[in-house]
Design a protein around this motif. Sequence first.
Motif, PDB file in Angstrom:
ATOM      1  N   MET A  35       1.198  -1.382  -0.113  1.00  9.45           N
ATOM      2  CA  MET A  35       0.120  -0.033   0.278  1.00  9.45           C
ATOM      3  C   MET A  35       0.690   1.168  -0.069  1.00  9.45           C
ATOM      4  O   MET A  35      -0.014   2.227   0.202  1.00  9.45           O
ATOM      5  CB  MET A  35      -0.914  -0.271   0.871  1.00  9.45           C
ATOM      6  CG  MET A  35      -1.467  -1.379   1.628  1.00  9.45           C
ATOM      7  SD  MET A  35      -3.157  -1.204  -0.086  1.00  9.45           S
ATOM      8  CE  MET A  35      -3.556   0.249   0.166  1.00  9.45           C
ATOM      9  N   GLY A  36       1.953   1.220  -0.120  1.00  8.03           N
ATOM     10  CA  GLY A  36       2.976   2.127   0.324  1.00  8.03           C
ATOM     11  C   GLY A  36       3.086   2.529   1.219  1.00  8.03           C
ATOM     12  O   GLY A  36       3.101   4.507   1.492  1.00  8.03           O
ATOM     13  N   TYR A  37       2.494   2.788   3.051  1.00  8.00           N
ATOM     14  CA  TYR A  37       2.967   3.635   4.095  1.00  8.00           C
ATOM     15  C   TYR A  37       4.058   3.477   4.646  1.00  8.00           C
ATOM     16  O   TYR A  37       4.491   2.157   5.237  1.00  8.00           O
ATOM     17  CB  TYR A  37       1.520   2.802   4.742  1.00  8.00           C
ATOM     18  CG  TYR A  37       0.102   2.340   4.698  1.00  8.00           C
ATOM     19  CD1 TYR A  37      -0.328   3.177   3.612  1.00  8.00           C
ATOM     20  CD2 TYR A  37      -0.703   1.342   4.625  1.00  8.00           C
ATOM     21  CE1 TYR A  37      -1.438   3.848   3.122  1.00  8.00           C
ATOM     22  CE2 TYR A  37      -2.089   1.472   3.961  1.00  8.00           C
ATOM     23  CZ  TYR A  37      -2.390   2.889   3.020  1.00  8.00           C
ATOM     24  OH  TYR A  37      -3.591   2.782   3.143  1.00  8.00           O
ATOM     25  N   THR A  38       4.622   4.606   4.057  1.00  9.99           N
ATOM     26  CA  THR A  38       6.621   5.129   5.066  1.00  9.99           C
ATOM     27  C   THR A  38       6.386   4.767   5.766  1.00  9.99           C
ATOM     28  O   THR A  38       7.636   3.645   6.593  1.00  9.99           O
ATOM     29  CB  THR A  38       6.509   5.760   4.058  1.00  9.99           C
ATOM     30  OG1 THR A  38       6.889   6.063   2.316  1.00  9.99           O
ATOM     31  CG2 THR A  38       7.675   5.886   4.244  1.00  9.99           C
ATOM     32  N   HIS A  39       5.584   5.360   6.606  1.00  5.98           N
ATOM     33  CA  HIS A  39       5.801   5.616   8.580  1.00  5.98           C
ATOM     34  C   HIS A  39       5.583   3.802   8.452  1.00  5.98           C
ATOM     35  O   HIS A  39       5.916   3.146   9.926  1.00  5.98           O
ATOM     36  CB  HIS A  39       5.011   6.661   7.965  1.00  5.98           C
ATOM     37  CG  HIS A  39       2.931   6.165   8.601  1.00  5.98           C
ATOM     38  ND1 HIS A  39       3.001   6.475   7.097  1.00  5.98           N
ATOM     39  CD2 HIS A  39       2.229   6.157   9.513  1.00  5.98           C
ATOM     40  CE1 HIS A  39       1.854   5.385   6.964  1.00  5.98           C
ATOM     41  NE2 HIS A  39       1.788   5.733   8.375  1.00  5.98           N
ATOM     42  N   MET A  40       4.655   3.740   7.821  1.00  2.00           N
ATOM     43  CA  MET A  40       4.271   2.435   9.222  1.00  2.00           C
ATOM     44  C   MET A  40       5.240   1.131   8.540  1.00  2.00           C
ATOM     45  O   MET A  40       5.480   0.421   9.344  1.00  2.00           O
ATOM     46  CB  MET A  40       2.452   1.646   8.201  1.00  2.00           C
ATOM     47  CG  MET A  40       2.273   0.160   9.093  1.00  2.00           C
ATOM     48  SD  MET A  40       1.521   0.623  10.576  1.00  2.00           S
ATOM     49  CE  MET A  40      -0.032   1.318   9.998  1.00  2.00           C
ATOM     50  N   VAL A  41       6.383   1.016   7.498  1.00  2.00           N
ATOM     51  CA  VAL A  41       7.047   0.154   6.872  1.00  2.00           C
ATOM     52  C   VAL A  41       8.286   0.287   8.387  1.00  2.00           C
ATOM     53  O   VAL A  41       9.134  -0.528   8.811  1.00  2.00           O
ATOM     54  CB  VAL A  41       7.396   0.078   5.451  1.00  2.00           C
ATOM     55  CG1 VAL A  41       8.567  -0.492   5.204  1.00  2.00           C
ATOM     56  CG2 VAL A  41       6.532  -0.140   4.467  1.00  2.00           C
ATOM     57  N   ALA A  84       6.679  -3.095  -3.502  1.00  3.93           N
ATOM     58  CA  ALA A  84       6.419  -2.011  -3.684  1.00  3.93           C
ATOM     59  C   ALA A  84       6.747  -0.831  -4.615  1.00  3.93           C
ATOM     60  O   ALA A  84       5.966  -0.732  -5.287  1.00  3.93           O
ATOM     61  CB  ALA A  84       7.782  -1.927  -2.136  1.00  3.93           C
ATOM     62  N   CYS A  85       7.286  -2.162  -5.626  1.00  9.07           N
ATOM     63  CA  CYS A  85       7.657  -2.220  -6.520  1.00  9.07           C
ATOM     64  C   CYS A  85       6.747  -1.912  -7.402  1.00  9.07           C
ATOM     65  O   CYS A  85       6.055  -0.731  -9.057  1.00  9.07           O
ATOM     66  CB  CYS A  85       8.661  -2.853  -7.209  1.00  9.07           C
ATOM     67  SG  CYS A  85      10.234  -2.641  -6.890  1.00  9.07           S
ATOM     68  N   LYS A  86       5.453  -3.134  -8.224  1.00  6.85           N
ATOM     69  CA  LYS A  86       4.907  -3.021  -8.479  1.00  6.85           C
ATOM     70  C   LYS A  86       3.962  -1.911  -7.930  1.00  6.85           C
ATOM     71  O   LYS A  86       2.663  -1.035  -9.003  1.00  6.85           O
ATOM     72  CB  LYS A  86       3.876  -3.952  -8.068  1.00  6.85           C
ATOM     73  CG  LYS A  86       2.104  -4.717  -8.430  1.00  6.85           C
ATOM     74  CD  LYS A  86       1.222  -5.880  -8.684  1.00  6.85           C
ATOM     75  CE  LYS A  86       0.571  -6.005  -9.067  1.00  6.85           C
ATOM     76  NZ  LYS A  86       0.056  -7.175  -8.636  1.00  6.85           N
ATOM     77  N   VAL A 118       8.790   3.250   0.140  1.00  3.31           N
ATOM     78  CA  VAL A 118       9.643   2.202   0.627  1.00  3.31           C
ATOM     79  C   VAL A 118      10.110   1.308  -0.052  1.00  3.31           C
ATOM     80  O   VAL A 118      11.273   0.340   0.330  1.00  3.31           O
ATOM     81  CB  VAL A 118       7.616   1.501   0.388  1.00  3.31           C
ATOM     82  CG1 VAL A 118       7.847  -0.170   0.859  1.00  3.31           C
ATOM     83  CG2 VAL A 118       6.771   2.120   1.349  1.00  3.31           C
ATOM     84  N   VAL A 119      10.191   1.217  -1.438  1.00  2.00           N
ATOM     85  CA  VAL A 119      11.095   0.291  -1.734  1.00  2.00           C
ATOM     86  C   VAL A 119      13.035   1.145  -1.610  1.00  2.00           C
ATOM     87  O   VAL A 119      14.390   0.141  -1.073  1.00  2.00           O
ATOM     88  CB  VAL A 119      11.926   0.819  -4.001  1.00  2.00           C
ATOM     89  CG1 VAL A 119      12.875   0.324  -4.597  1.00  2.00           C
ATOM     90  CG2 VAL A 119      10.724   0.571  -4.416  1.00  2.00           C
ATOM     91  N   LYS A 120      13.780   2.351  -1.739  1.00  2.00           N
ATOM     92  CA  LYS A 120      14.450   3.176  -0.671  1.00  2.00           C
ATOM     93  C   LYS A 120      14.595   1.850   0.248  1.00  2.00           C
ATOM     94  O   LYS A 120      15.650   1.647   1.001  1.00  2.00           O
ATOM     95  CB  LYS A 120      14.393   4.419  -0.371  1.00  2.00           C
ATOM     96  CG  LYS A 120      14.635   4.930  -1.871  1.00  2.00           C
ATOM     97  CD  LYS A 120      15.103   6.551  -1.513  1.00  2.00           C
ATOM     98  CE  LYS A 120      14.811   7.591  -2.624  1.00  2.00           C
ATOM     99  NZ  LYS A 120      14.330   9.139  -2.852  1.00  2.00           N
TER     100      LYS A 120
END
Length: 624
Positions: A499-505, A529-531, A537-539
């Motif tokens: 889902m792209g939730y950076t803070h959650m990751v 994350a790539c899809k 998130v990828v970083k």
Amino acid sequence: MGKNFDEANKLFTSPDDTIKDYLTSFIRCQNKYQLCALVLCILIDNGFDPDWLNLEYAPIDKIDRIEKIVNECDININRQRQRADLKYCFKTLELTYLKKQGNLYIMIHDKIHEMAAFLYGQHFTECFIKYAPTSFVLDHYRFPSCKTKENDNIITLSEYMSEEYLNRMIRNLKEGDVIGTLNNKNLVVDTFRAEIINIFQHDPVVRSALNPFCRNKWYKPYFIRTTPLIEAATQGFSDIVKVLIDLKCDVNIINYLGKSPLFKACEGGHIAVVKLLLDNAANLLVCDDHGLSLLHMSCLNGHLGVVKLLLDKSFKMFKKKKLRQSLFLTAGELGQKDYIKRLKNGVNVSLIDRQGRSPLYLACKEGHTNIVKQLLEKHADVSRCNNRGQSPLIVACKGGFEDIVGLLLKMNANVNKKCKDGRASLHFACKGGYSSVVERLLQYKANVSQVGWAEQSPFYIACEGGGHIDVVNVLLDNNADILFRDKYKRSPFYAACEMGYTHMVRLLLEHSADVYECDKFGTSPLHAACKGGHEEVVKLLLQENADVNQCDKYGQSPLHIACKGNDVEDGLKTYDQGYREIVNILLEKNADVTLCDNQGFTPMNVAKAFGNFDIQSLISVKQS
């Protein structure tokens, strides 16, 4: 030529404004013949035949109307030359504003008819009040003292025209249009309403028009769209309701939807009307076609005063009849004897409609806390679920209504009760991000490991459903398992990456989330994350040494996935610059550009197939 081009351009860019300007020009330029032709086509039902201008050929019921409309436009219909000029104007307007059907002219389009009627209804107010369809008069004309929220297409009446308006309504009543007159927003004006009431009380012709709706009259309820009493109850005018009751209108007549005057009054929250109808033997047991009772409808719309009144009235009736009948009984409930056995402390308020919803369920769903308190005091069943197995507690959690959740839990509502898809109250609270509700549920021993139909835990739902960081922290404090996977072997960490939730990751990585885990298809968090095109998130994942060349069961690496771009949506290929950056990041981490998937496609082949030229350039540079 330039002017014509400008007009044509305006017609295509602002068609409504352009047509209004042209219609107004007939008034401004004092082109009375064309204006009169349009007004005749608006006000004469079903079209106008220009031959009718010679009144001896006109239908008898239209002669008076035609003559007065033409006179209003300052045209003498008895003069041959003026009559001929007016007749000719119908031809000049053909295919622009009018069209011909047989011998009759009508407006060329409903939208133009609507605009012209409103514009000319302001200019010829008296004429339109007298001869326009009742629906137009009711929709557009308002007294100056009528306070409504309407802004568009409203014409304010002068004092003189107010008299004409009243005369039109009286005429409608005498012609039997009682319902149309009562469905009138001007009735909020006390003086106008008093005039209408006076007509009802003293005009024998108007009173006779009420006969079909009086008691002991034969009627088929499911063929009745509405009645005068239903309309008055819907509007909430208790003075009109009283007059209609005094005139013996049937208080228990129902319309084709199964709704009675009392039902409509409860629906609108008109407590004075409800009291009046109840005092005149209105049926408390009525339900509409959906099985909704009076109590259901009052709870749904949040009418606390009506709820109190219904509960009080029904309880008194219950005591008076000594359990001879059950109140609010709907068709499809248990037999009367079995039902009465279930009545313990007063009136049963846990009846259900056709969807299995009780009044308590509806009050909880809409967040009406005070009504919930009233129902709980009457021992409403907190465990009664709808047809999908959702309890009042579940829908209260779904809406985030913490006070209601607290009330239900104090009444021993089952905190771990599942609905038919396996989810419990905690799932819904987590999905909505209601951390205070989640805390309350956990205080009452909600199960943090309970799973739904897809074997998704509340923790998974919190990570996937919106990145609710506060909820996640609460669950972590209560020992939620961050490694628990659903039926597809996807973890909460995978869901957050997808889902792209950076803070959650970032938070889950701090709690030892596994960057190498894969779902049942071999897809890693980096693939997900790539899809999704989630660059940040990828970083993060690559900083945690995620395997840049890990392949799924189809042999595709994260680079293969990123080279697709946005993939295909609704049959159209789309491209997002973010994917170029992701490809660049993967290449910097030495992603293998020579890897082939199970079909033999390299990342370059994939980029070409999806037409992502920027990505092709990046890969070419890497290969060189």
